[in-house]
Design a protein around this motif. Structure first.
Motif, short mmCIF file in Angstrom:
data_model
loop_
_atom_site.label_atom_id
_atom_site.label_comp_id
_atom_site.label_asym_id
_atom_site.label_seq_id
_atom_site.Cartn_x
_atom_site.Cartn_y
_atom_site.Cartn_z
N VAL A 508 0.84 -1.20 0.00
CA VAL A 508 0.00 0.00 0.00
C VAL A 508 0.87 1.26 0.00
CG1 VAL A 508 -1.71 1.29 1.32
CG2 VAL A 508 -1.91 -1.19 1.13
N MET A 509 1.91 1.28 0.82
CA MET A 509 2.77 2.47 0.91
C MET A 509 3.50 2.73 -0.41
SD MET A 509 2.57 4.13 3.76
CE MET A 509 4.06 5.09 3.55
N GLU A 510 3.98 1.68 -1.05
CA GLU A 510 4.68 1.90 -2.31
C GLU A 510 3.74 2.40 -3.40
OE1 GLU A 510 7.88 1.91 -2.87
OE2 GLU A 510 8.14 1.49 -0.74
N ARG A 511 2.50 1.95 -3.40
CA ARG A 511 1.54 2.46 -4.38
C ARG A 511 1.26 3.95 -4.14
NH1 ARG A 511 -2.10 0.40 -8.15
NH2 ARG A 511 -0.64 -1.36 -8.09
N ILE A 512 1.16 4.36 -2.89
CA ILE A 512 0.90 5.77 -2.57
C ILE A 512 2.12 6.63 -2.90
CG2 ILE A 512 0.43 7.39 -0.69
CD1 ILE A 512 -1.12 5.11 0.68
N MET A 513 3.33 6.14 -2.60
CA MET A 513 4.54 6.95 -2.73
C MET A 513 5.18 6.88 -4.11
SD MET A 513 4.94 8.49 0.12
CE MET A 513 6.54 9.14 -0.31
N VAL A 531 0.27 14.24 2.56
CA VAL A 531 -0.53 13.09 2.13
C VAL A 531 -1.82 13.09 2.96
CG1 VAL A 531 -0.63 10.57 1.94
CG2 VAL A 531 1.53 11.77 1.52
N ASN A 532 -2.97 13.25 2.28
CA ASN A 532 -4.25 13.28 2.99
C ASN A 532 -5.10 12.06 2.59
OD1 ASN A 532 -5.19 13.94 0.41
ND2 ASN A 532 -5.12 16.14 0.86
N LYS A 533 -6.26 11.98 3.15
CA LYS A 533 -7.13 10.82 2.93
C LYS A 533 -7.54 10.71 1.47
CE LYS A 533 -11.46 8.78 4.63
NZ LYS A 533 -12.59 8.93 5.59
N GLU A 534 -7.84 11.84 0.82
CA GLU A 534 -8.27 11.82 -0.57
C GLU A 534 -7.18 11.29 -1.48
OE1 GLU A 534 -8.61 14.34 1.48
OE2 GLU A 534 -10.80 14.17 1.81
N LEU A 535 -5.93 11.65 -1.20
CA LEU A 535 -4.81 11.17 -2.02
C LEU A 535 -4.66 9.65 -1.88
CD1 LEU A 535 -2.37 11.74 -3.84
CD2 LEU A 535 -1.02 12.15 -1.76
N VAL A 536 -4.82 9.14 -0.67
CA VAL A 536 -4.71 7.70 -0.44
C VAL A 536 -5.79 6.96 -1.21
CG1 VAL A 536 -4.86 5.89 1.30
CG2 VAL A 536 -3.62 7.99 1.81
N GLN A 537 -7.03 7.44 -1.14
CA GLN A 537 -8.12 6.78 -1.85
C GLN A 537 -7.91 6.83 -3.36
OE1 GLN A 537 -11.49 8.94 -0.30
NE2 GLN A 537 -11.77 7.54 1.43
N GLU A 538 -7.38 7.95 -3.86
CA GLU A 538 -7.14 8.07 -5.31
C GLU A 538 -6.09 7.07 -5.78
OE1 GLU A 538 -5.18 11.31 -8.38
OE2 GLU A 538 -5.85 11.95 -6.38
N SER A 541 -7.57 3.31 -5.61
CA SER A 541 -8.87 2.99 -6.20
C SER A 541 -8.75 1.86 -7.22
CB SER A 541 -9.47 4.24 -6.86
OG SER A 541 -8.57 4.73 -7.84
N ASP A 542 -7.72 1.88 -8.07
CA ASP A 542 -7.58 0.84 -9.08
C ASP A 542 -7.24 -0.51 -8.46
OD1 ASP A 542 -5.18 1.83 -8.25
OD2 ASP A 542 -4.14 1.44 -10.14
N VAL A 543 -6.55 -0.51 -7.31
CA VAL A 543 -6.21 -1.77 -6.64
C VAL A 543 -7.47 -2.46 -6.14
CG1 VAL A 543 -4.93 -2.82 -4.75
CG2 VAL A 543 -3.97 -0.87 -5.98
N LEU A 544 -8.40 -1.71 -5.58
CA LEU A 544 -9.63 -2.28 -5.06
C LEU A 544 -10.50 -2.82 -6.18
CD1 LEU A 544 -10.54 0.31 -2.28
CD2 LEU A 544 -9.60 -1.98 -1.98
N VAL A 545 -10.56 -2.13 -7.31
CA VAL A 545 -11.34 -2.62 -8.46
C VAL A 545 -10.79 -3.94 -8.95
CG1 VAL A 545 -12.00 -2.16 -10.84
CG2 VAL A 545 -12.11 -0.32 -9.13
N ALA A 546 -9.45 -4.02 -9.06
CA ALA A 546 -8.83 -5.25 -9.55
C ALA A 546 -9.09 -6.40 -8.59
CB ALA A 546 -7.32 -5.04 -9.73
N SER A 547 -9.07 -6.11 -7.28
CA SER A 547 -9.30 -7.18 -6.30
C SER A 547 -10.75 -7.65 -6.33
CB SER A 547 -8.95 -6.68 -4.89
OG SER A 547 -9.83 -5.65 -4.50
N ASP A 548 -11.71 -6.76 -6.66
CA ASP A 548 -13.11 -7.17 -6.74
C ASP A 548 -13.33 -8.12 -7.91
OD1 ASP A 548 -13.74 -5.73 -4.53
OD2 ASP A 548 -14.41 -3.95 -5.62
#
Length: 554
Positions: A508-513, A531-538, A541-548
């Motif tokens: 997760v950290m490497e994807r954000i950074m 780094v705020n909450k909106e940046l983390v969700q942005e 977002s693609d990781v969660l779609v792929a996992s679904d």
């Protein structure tokens, strides 16, 4: 052993030394390396008494207008010869060091240290702390009882990424006991090509030899530095005599000030010193861990060492004469003197004792050498149950032949760990289960645990990223809402994709950074990134779609 170039020695006279000493005191000589010499001789300089002080009442000091002359009664002992420590002094030093070590091994102190790096898992920390403390308690028992008390080996059970391996890593840094961590899957059954489990003890002995040598080297380093100073003075001025005492002391002052660092001297050093792969005169093929091969190579090297140009005694390694400046010769001579001081210590015996009484073996992934009893198929894997059978005598207690001697494993502490996803602890051989009596179950990590892992440990992931970006002159900050969101995303991915524990935080950290790290080098110095909450969700977002979608793919 150590010889001077004749031109320098012949040019040194008492009159010249007096002029040199006077010039040095008037501040006419300077050297760019004087500060490094003072640091190098810092420990040994205290061995000589200050000018004008009578140490024993036998030294007469006469002060004139220009110079100070120290007169010492004739003696065969060099002026600054170091007095070796007596056995009683060594015992007292060892006892004091052990007393400090005892405090570190208190269960509360061990748990406190582990808490600095590992979140939760209190049961595992307490079990490890008690096991370490029991090693010390056993050594305090009477002789008739000490042989009857054996260590209580530990089996840690828990899902991957919950901190089992991290406990082992931190155990290694808690004390000076010989410690080794091995993977159970890297060993094969006896009779198959590969490493057998006896290699664990041989590797542990190698570690113990290095630890023991380092310990005794540090104890004798100050004494060796004093001897190095005398050896260099012998090269420059010849053996100490009453007549040349004043010249010798003048040279000693110049040597400590670094005024002679560029002067070249000739030193006899062991052949191949400082070269990679230098293994002596004779080289024998085969496995160097084989005790028979190692013993034969050591015997041939000893017999082949007939001395070098310096006339080394028979049986010592052959030497060669090298010309080098004093600044480089100090370290070379220091190694030679340390080796001489360590000749009187049986390092092999000390190392074997350390392994037998205090050795710790951590066996990771022990569940990977188990097969489920629900399936009655016979496995042909050479790293399966055969390795368990080989581990039985090792953990119970046996004698292993190493190149340093025979090692008894009766009192070595074994700590094993495994995730046990596909198999159960009861699938292990019953005899092996009985040899690991203390079982500790580690809990899976929750969202709150992941948040604590991001914030509480000394070297947490957030601090690592902040310090890495700081090297570019950019300030990175994480809002608390963003940290909570990172922990929530990691816990969600562990539930929906695969539970890999705290390792998910790295993903997760490497994807954000990723983009932030790429752009930080182009930013102006003094820039700030938040780094705020909106940046983390942005970013996720693609990781969660792929996992679904992944759970619908066959």
């Amino acid at each position: 052993m150590l010889l001077a170039s004749s031109t320098f020695r012949n040019g040194a006279s008492n009159r010249g030394m007096a002029v040199a000493s006077a010039s040095m005191r008037r501040g006419k000589w300077t050297s760019s390396s004087s500060s490094s010499s003072q640091r190098w001789f810092g420990a040994s300089s205290s061995s000589s008494p200050p000018e004008g002080d009578d140490e024993e009442g036998d030294t007469t000091t006469t002060t004139t207008e220009d110079d100070t002359v120290t007169t010492t009664p004739p003696d065969d002992t060099p002026a600054a010869a170091a007095v070796p420590a007596t056995p009683a002094e060594n015992t007292a030093t060892t006892h004091n060091a052990e007393s400090e070590f005892e405090k570190k091994l208190r269960p509360s102190e061990v748990v406190k240290e582990l808490n600095r790096h590992i979140v939760g898992q209190g049961d595992a920390k307490r079990a490890v702390a008690i096991a370490l403390r029991n090693r010390w308690r056993r050594r305090q028992l009477p002789e008739d009882l000490i042989k009857e008390v054996t260590p209580r080996n530990v089996l840690m059970i828990g899902p991957t990424g919950c901190g089992k391996t991290e406990v082992a890593r931190r155990m290694a840094s808690l004390g000076d006991a010989p410690f080794i961590k091995v993977e159970a899957t890297k060993f094969t059954e006896v009779g198959y090509h590969g490493r057998d489990v006896d290699q664990i003890i041989r590797d542990l002995m190698d570690i113990s030899m290095n630890v023991t040598r380092k310990k005794f080297t540090e104890q004798r380093r100050a004494e060796a530095k004093a001897l190095v100073e005398d050896r260099i003075l012998d090269i420059l001025t010849g053996p100490p005599t009453q007549k040349e005492q004043r010249s010798r002391e003048s040279f000693r002052d110049m040597l400590r000030e670094g005024l002679l660092d560029d002067q070249e001297i000739e030193v006899d050093v062991p052949e191949g010193a400082g070269e990679k792969g230098a293994g002596g005169v004779f080289s024998i093929g085969g496995d160097q861990n084989n005790p028979n091969v190692a013993a034969m190579a050591d015997f041939l090297n000893r017999m082949g060492g007939g001395g070098g140009p310096g006339g080394a005694k028979k049986g010592s390694p052959p030497t060669e004469r090298k010309k080098m400046p004093i600044s480089e010769a100090r370290d070379v001579i220091l190694d030679i003197e340390l080796d001489r001081l360590l000749e009187n210590i049986d390092l092999k015996k000390e190392s074997i004792t350390a392994v037998e009484e205090s050795g710790i073996v951590f066996i990771d992934e022990i569940d990977k050498i188990c097969s489920s009893k629900d399936y009655m198929s016979k496995s042909a894997d050479a790293s399966a149950e055969g390795v368990q059978r080989d581990l039985l005598p090792l953990i119970e207690g046996t004698t292993i032949s190493t190149k340093y001697g025979n090692v008894n494993t009766d009192y070595i502490l074994f700590v094993a760990s495994g995730a046990f996803h596909a198999v159960k602890p009861s699938d292990m051989l019953p005899e092996l289960q009985g040899r690991l009596p203390i079982r500790v179950e580690l809990n899976g990590l929750t969202e709150d645990d992941l948040y604590k892992i991001l914030t509480e440990p000394v070297a947490n992931l957030l601090r690592q990223q902040i310090e890495l970006i700081k090297t570019e002159g950019v300030t990175l900050t994480f809002e608390d809402d963003a940290i909570r969101e990172i922990a929530r995303m990691a816990a969600l991915l562990n539930r929906t994709v695969e539970n890999i524990g705290a390792r998910r935080l790295h993903t997760v950290m490497e994807r954000i950074m990723e983009s932030l790290s790429f752009e930080a080098a182009e930013m102006e110095e003094g820039s700030a990134i938040t780094v705020n909450k909106e940046l983390v969700q942005e970013r996720l977002s693609d990781v969660l779609v792929a996992s679904d979608l992944s759970k619908y793919i066959l």
